[in-house]
Design a protein around this motif. Structure first.
Motif, PDB file in Angstrom:
ATOM      1  N   PRO A 139       0.827  -1.212   0.000  1.00 26.69           N
ATOM      2  CA  PRO A 139       0.000   0.000   0.000  1.00 26.69           C
ATOM      3  C   PRO A 139       0.860   1.260   0.000  1.00 26.69           C
ATOM      4  O   PRO A 139       1.916   1.305   0.638  1.00 26.69           O
ATOM      5  CB  PRO A 139      -0.808  -0.109   1.299  1.00 26.69           C
ATOM      6  CG  PRO A 139      -0.781  -1.559   1.647  1.00 26.69           C
ATOM      7  CD  PRO A 139       0.527  -2.083   1.149  1.00 26.69           C
ATOM      8  N   THR A 140       0.419   2.278  -0.704  1.00 30.04           N
ATOM      9  CA  THR A 140       1.150   3.542  -0.724  1.00 30.04           C
ATOM     10  C   THR A 140       0.781   4.419   0.471  1.00 30.04           C
ATOM     11  O   THR A 140       1.588   5.250   0.898  1.00 30.04           O
ATOM     12  CB  THR A 140       0.866   4.313  -2.026  1.00 30.04           C
ATOM     13  OG1 THR A 140      -0.554   4.502  -2.160  1.00 30.04           O
ATOM     14  CG2 THR A 140       1.375   3.544  -3.228  1.00 30.04           C
ATOM     15  N   ASP A 141      -0.407   4.248   1.005  1.00 29.41           N
ATOM     16  CA  ASP A 141      -0.844   5.019   2.170  1.00 29.41           C
ATOM     17  C   ASP A 141      -0.549   4.244   3.449  1.00 29.41           C
ATOM     18  O   ASP A 141      -0.580   3.008   3.473  1.00 29.41           O
ATOM     19  CB  ASP A 141      -2.348   5.305   2.106  1.00 29.41           C
ATOM     20  CG  ASP A 141      -2.719   6.191   0.934  1.00 29.41           C
ATOM     21  OD1 ASP A 141      -1.941   7.114   0.628  1.00 29.41           O
ATOM     22  OD2 ASP A 141      -3.785   5.949   0.331  1.00 29.41           O
ATOM     23  N   THR A 142      -0.273   4.969   4.528  1.00 32.34           N
ATOM     24  CA  THR A 142      -0.083   4.335   5.827  1.00 32.34           C
ATOM     25  C   THR A 142      -1.397   3.700   6.270  1.00 32.34           C
ATOM     26  O   THR A 142      -2.463   4.327   6.187  1.00 32.34           O
ATOM     27  CB  THR A 142       0.380   5.368   6.866  1.00 32.34           C
ATOM     28  OG1 THR A 142       1.617   5.913   6.431  1.00 32.34           O
ATOM     29  CG2 THR A 142       0.561   4.731   8.227  1.00 32.34           C
ATOM     30  N   VAL A 153      -6.874   1.702  16.576  1.00 35.44           N
ATOM     31  CA  VAL A 153      -6.510   0.794  17.657  1.00 35.44           C
ATOM     32  C   VAL A 153      -5.165   0.124  17.407  1.00 35.44           C
ATOM     33  O   VAL A 153      -4.558  -0.437  18.323  1.00 35.44           O
ATOM     34  CB  VAL A 153      -7.589  -0.291  17.891  1.00 35.44           C
ATOM     35  CG1 VAL A 153      -8.884   0.339  18.354  1.00 35.44           C
ATOM     36  CG2 VAL A 153      -7.830  -1.107  16.614  1.00 35.44           C
ATOM     37  N   ARG A 154      -4.687   0.175  16.146  1.00 29.61           N
ATOM     38  CA  ARG A 154      -3.385  -0.438  15.858  1.00 29.61           C
ATOM     39  C   ARG A 154      -2.756   0.248  14.652  1.00 29.61           C
ATOM     40  O   ARG A 154      -3.437   0.551  13.672  1.00 29.61           O
ATOM     41  CB  ARG A 154      -3.555  -1.942  15.589  1.00 29.61           C
ATOM     42  CG  ARG A 154      -2.231  -2.713  15.558  1.00 29.61           C
ATOM     43  CD  ARG A 154      -2.452  -4.189  15.924  1.00 29.61           C
ATOM     44  NE  ARG A 154      -3.295  -4.875  14.974  1.00 29.61           N
ATOM     45  CZ  ARG A 154      -2.827  -5.739  14.056  1.00 29.61           C
ATOM     46  NH1 ARG A 154      -1.536  -6.002  14.003  1.00 29.61           N
ATOM     47  NH2 ARG A 154      -3.656  -6.342  13.243  1.00 29.61           N
ATOM     48  N   HIS A 155      -1.440   0.493  14.760  1.00 31.90           N
ATOM     49  CA  HIS A 155      -0.682   1.128  13.690  1.00 31.90           C
ATOM     50  C   HIS A 155       0.071   0.033  12.938  1.00 31.90           C
ATOM     51  O   HIS A 155       0.983  -0.589  13.470  1.00 31.90           O
ATOM     52  CB  HIS A 155       0.289   2.156  14.272  1.00 31.90           C
ATOM     53  CG  HIS A 155      -0.404   3.199  15.098  1.00 31.90           C
ATOM     54  ND1 HIS A 155      -0.947   4.341  14.546  1.00 31.90           N
ATOM     55  CD2 HIS A 155      -0.662   3.252  16.425  1.00 31.90           C
ATOM     56  CE1 HIS A 155      -1.499   5.065  15.500  1.00 31.90           C
ATOM     57  NE2 HIS A 155      -1.338   4.432  16.654  1.00 31.90           N
ATOM     58  N   LEU A 156      -0.345  -0.219  11.701  1.00 28.60           N
ATOM     59  CA  LEU A 156       0.193  -1.329  10.932  1.00 28.60           C
ATOM     60  C   LEU A 156       1.466  -0.920  10.201  1.00 28.60           C
ATOM     61  O   LEU A 156       1.644   0.241   9.840  1.00 28.60           O
ATOM     62  CB  LEU A 156      -0.855  -1.812   9.920  1.00 28.60           C
ATOM     63  CG  LEU A 156      -2.215  -2.211  10.525  1.00 28.60           C
ATOM     64  CD1 LEU A 156      -3.186  -2.584   9.419  1.00 28.60           C
ATOM     65  CD2 LEU A 156      -2.066  -3.360  11.512  1.00 28.60           C
ATOM     66  N   ILE A 157       2.335  -1.890   9.995  1.00 24.89           N
ATOM     67  CA  ILE A 157       3.589  -1.655   9.299  1.00 24.89           C
ATOM     68  C   ILE A 157       3.364  -1.845   7.807  1.00 24.89           C
ATOM     69  O   ILE A 157       3.088  -2.962   7.345  1.00 24.89           O
ATOM     70  CB  ILE A 157       4.689  -2.606   9.807  1.00 24.89           C
ATOM     71  CG1 ILE A 157       4.898  -2.416  11.307  1.00 24.89           C
ATOM     72  CG2 ILE A 157       5.997  -2.372   9.053  1.00 24.89           C
ATOM     73  CD1 ILE A 157       5.820  -3.440  11.922  1.00 24.89           C
ATOM     74  N   ARG A 158       3.449  -0.775   7.061  1.00 22.05           N
ATOM     75  CA  ARG A 158       3.080  -0.794   5.643  1.00 22.05           C
ATOM     76  C   ARG A 158       3.908  -1.803   4.844  1.00 22.05           C
ATOM     77  O   ARG A 158       3.381  -2.480   3.956  1.00 22.05           O
ATOM     78  CB  ARG A 158       3.256   0.604   5.054  1.00 22.05           C
ATOM     79  CG  ARG A 158       2.740   0.742   3.633  1.00 22.05           C
ATOM     80  CD  ARG A 158       2.756   2.172   3.194  1.00 22.05           C
ATOM     81  NE  ARG A 158       4.113   2.739   3.260  1.00 22.05           N
ATOM     82  CZ  ARG A 158       4.380   4.039   3.099  1.00 22.05           C
ATOM     83  NH1 ARG A 158       3.408   4.901   2.906  1.00 22.05           N
ATOM     84  NH2 ARG A 158       5.629   4.462   3.153  1.00 22.05           N
ATOM     85  N   ALA A 163      -1.767  -5.356  -0.750  1.00 19.62           N
ATOM     86  CA  ALA A 163      -3.110  -5.268  -1.331  1.00 19.62           C
ATOM     87  C   ALA A 163      -3.167  -6.266  -2.485  1.00 19.62           C
ATOM     88  O   ALA A 163      -2.558  -6.040  -3.536  1.00 19.62           O
ATOM     89  CB  ALA A 163      -3.373  -3.852  -1.825  1.00 19.62           C
ATOM     90  N   VAL A 164      -3.872  -7.369  -2.279  1.00 17.30           N
ATOM     91  CA  VAL A 164      -3.812  -8.448  -3.260  1.00 17.30           C
ATOM     92  C   VAL A 164      -4.773  -8.206  -4.415  1.00 17.30           C
ATOM     93  O   VAL A 164      -5.799  -7.541  -4.284  1.00 17.30           O
ATOM     94  CB  VAL A 164      -4.082  -9.828  -2.618  1.00 17.30           C
ATOM     95  CG1 VAL A 164      -3.045 -10.127  -1.543  1.00 17.30           C
ATOM     96  CG2 VAL A 164      -5.485  -9.920  -2.061  1.00 17.30           C
ATOM     97  N   GLN A 165      -4.408  -8.753  -5.562  1.00 16.81           N
ATOM     98  CA  GLN A 165      -5.166  -8.629  -6.793  1.00 16.81           C
ATOM     99  C   GLN A 165      -5.594 -10.025  -7.261  1.00 16.81           C
ATOM    100  O   GLN A 165      -5.577 -10.979  -6.490  1.00 16.81           O
ATOM    101  CB  GLN A 165      -4.294  -7.953  -7.857  1.00 16.81           C
ATOM    102  CG  GLN A 165      -3.700  -6.611  -7.445  1.00 16.81           C
ATOM    103  CD  GLN A 165      -2.739  -6.052  -8.466  1.00 16.81           C
ATOM    104  OE1 GLN A 165      -2.073  -6.777  -9.198  1.00 16.81           O
ATOM    105  NE2 GLN A 165      -2.658  -4.724  -8.530  1.00 16.81           N
ATOM    106  N   THR A 166      -6.000 -10.112  -8.477  1.00 10.83           N
ATOM    107  CA  THR A 166      -6.173 -11.397  -9.159  1.00 10.83           C
ATOM    108  C   THR A 166      -5.392 -11.303 -10.473  1.00 10.83           C
ATOM    109  O   THR A 166      -5.114 -10.195 -10.942  1.00 10.83           O
ATOM    110  CB  THR A 166      -7.657 -11.718  -9.445  1.00 10.83           C
ATOM    111  OG1 THR A 166      -8.196 -10.773 -10.381  1.00 10.83           O
ATOM    112  CG2 THR A 166      -8.484 -11.712  -8.167  1.00 10.83           C
ATOM    113  N   PRO A 167      -4.996 -12.454 -11.059  1.00  6.07           N
ATOM    114  CA  PRO A 167      -5.482 -13.807 -10.766  1.00  6.07           C
ATOM    115  C   PRO A 167      -4.874 -14.403  -9.497  1.00  6.07           C
ATOM    116  O   PRO A 167      -3.708 -14.180  -9.196  1.00  6.07           O
ATOM    117  CB  PRO A 167      -5.012 -14.613 -11.986  1.00  6.07           C
ATOM    118  CG  PRO A 167      -3.778 -13.903 -12.448  1.00  6.07           C
ATOM    119  CD  PRO A 167      -4.052 -12.445 -12.195  1.00  6.07           C
ATOM    120  N   GLN A 168      -5.724 -15.134  -8.765  1.00  6.07           N
ATOM    121  CA  GLN A 168      -5.259 -15.956  -7.663  1.00  6.07           C
ATOM    122  C   GLN A 168      -5.143 -17.379  -8.200  1.00  6.07           C
ATOM    123  O   GLN A 168      -6.024 -17.851  -8.918  1.00  6.07           O
ATOM    124  CB  GLN A 168      -6.232 -15.865  -6.491  1.00  6.07           C
ATOM    125  CG  GLN A 168      -6.369 -14.439  -5.975  1.00  6.07           C
ATOM    126  CD  GLN A 168      -7.192 -14.333  -4.708  1.00  6.07           C
ATOM    127  OE1 GLN A 168      -7.719 -15.317  -4.198  1.00  6.07           O
ATOM    128  NE2 GLN A 168      -7.299 -13.119  -4.178  1.00  6.07           N
TER     129      GLN A 168
END
Length: 230
Positions: A139-142, A153-158, A163-168
């Motif tokens: 992700p480009t955004d925090t 409630v939680r600060h995630l580590i970017r 951010a998943v796409q397809t094809p899976q």
């Protein structure tokens, strides 16, 4: 490259309510055909040279076979299967319709017409090595996790997010078995990587593509116009 038999499932059973305009986003005009036909042609071109395509399935809304067939614009070898009220159930219907005993199955959103042949082949190659793979982008955004009242409630580590796409892409027999179990466990899964994670194991993330967006909102239609003129 290891030879593999490939099944392809393109999901197009949703209602496209967010796009507006009275036409399903997969059926919008694009690149001398439609969004859906462009997806189908890209997958055929990407897979037919190096792999044996055992099944090519497109899911459609209930009662919508004729409209879906029209939107495929004459693409050959596609089996249309009616979907259901959730993506999970629609994919399961598609998996149950596979009869060619493939090694690997690719599952792709029919509203992602900008997927490249290279990304498709990269995902297959990773699946041959790891059993399951999905393209993803950092992700480009925090990113923050929030509670039900909208407070952080939680600060995630970017750098550890994707951010998943397809094809899976998955080993077919294992994914089918996992879907059968998921259909009975009374949970709703967001995508097939979550089902695989619950019953099979880890999923390898390969680099995704910025252009591989899913047509979702009216503003996304501008990209269709731009890309369609190239």
């Amino acid at each position: 490259m290891i030879h593999s038999k490939i099944a392809i499932i393109i999901t197009a059973a949703g209602s496209s309510t967010r796009i507006g305009g009275g036409i399903k986003k997969e059926y919008l005009p694009y690149n001398k055909g439609t969004v859906l036909s462009s997806c189908a042609e890209t997958f055929l071109n990407a897979c037919s040279r190096d792999f044996e395509i055992t099944d090519f399935i497109v899911t459609c809304p209930k009662g919508g076979r004729a409209e879906c067939e029209k939107a495929l614009c004459g693409v050959q070898g596609v089996q249309i299967v009616e979907g259901a009220d959730t993506r999970q159930k629609s994919v399961y219907n598609g998996l149950l319709a596979v009869h060619g005993n493939p090694d690997i199955v690719l599952i792709h959103d029919g509203a992602r017409p900008f997927v490249s042949e290279e990304l498709i082949r990269t995902t297959i190659t990773a699946t041959q090595e790891f059993g399951a793979a999905v393209p993803g982008l950092t992700p480009t955004d925090t990113q923050k996790e929030i509670d039900e009242n909208g407070f952080i409630v939680r600060h995630l580590i970017r750098s550890s997010l994707s951010a998943v796409q397809t094809p899976q892409c998955f080993e077919f027999s294992k994914l089918l078995a996992a879907h059968k179990r998921a259909a009975l466990d009374k949970r709703e899964y967001t995508d097939d990587t979550e089902i695989w994670g619950a019953y099979c194991g880890r999923v390898k993330v390969v680099p995704g593509e910025v252009n591989n967006i899913k047509i979702t909102y009216p503003s996304d239609l501008e990209k269709l116009k731009v890309e369609g003129t190239k």
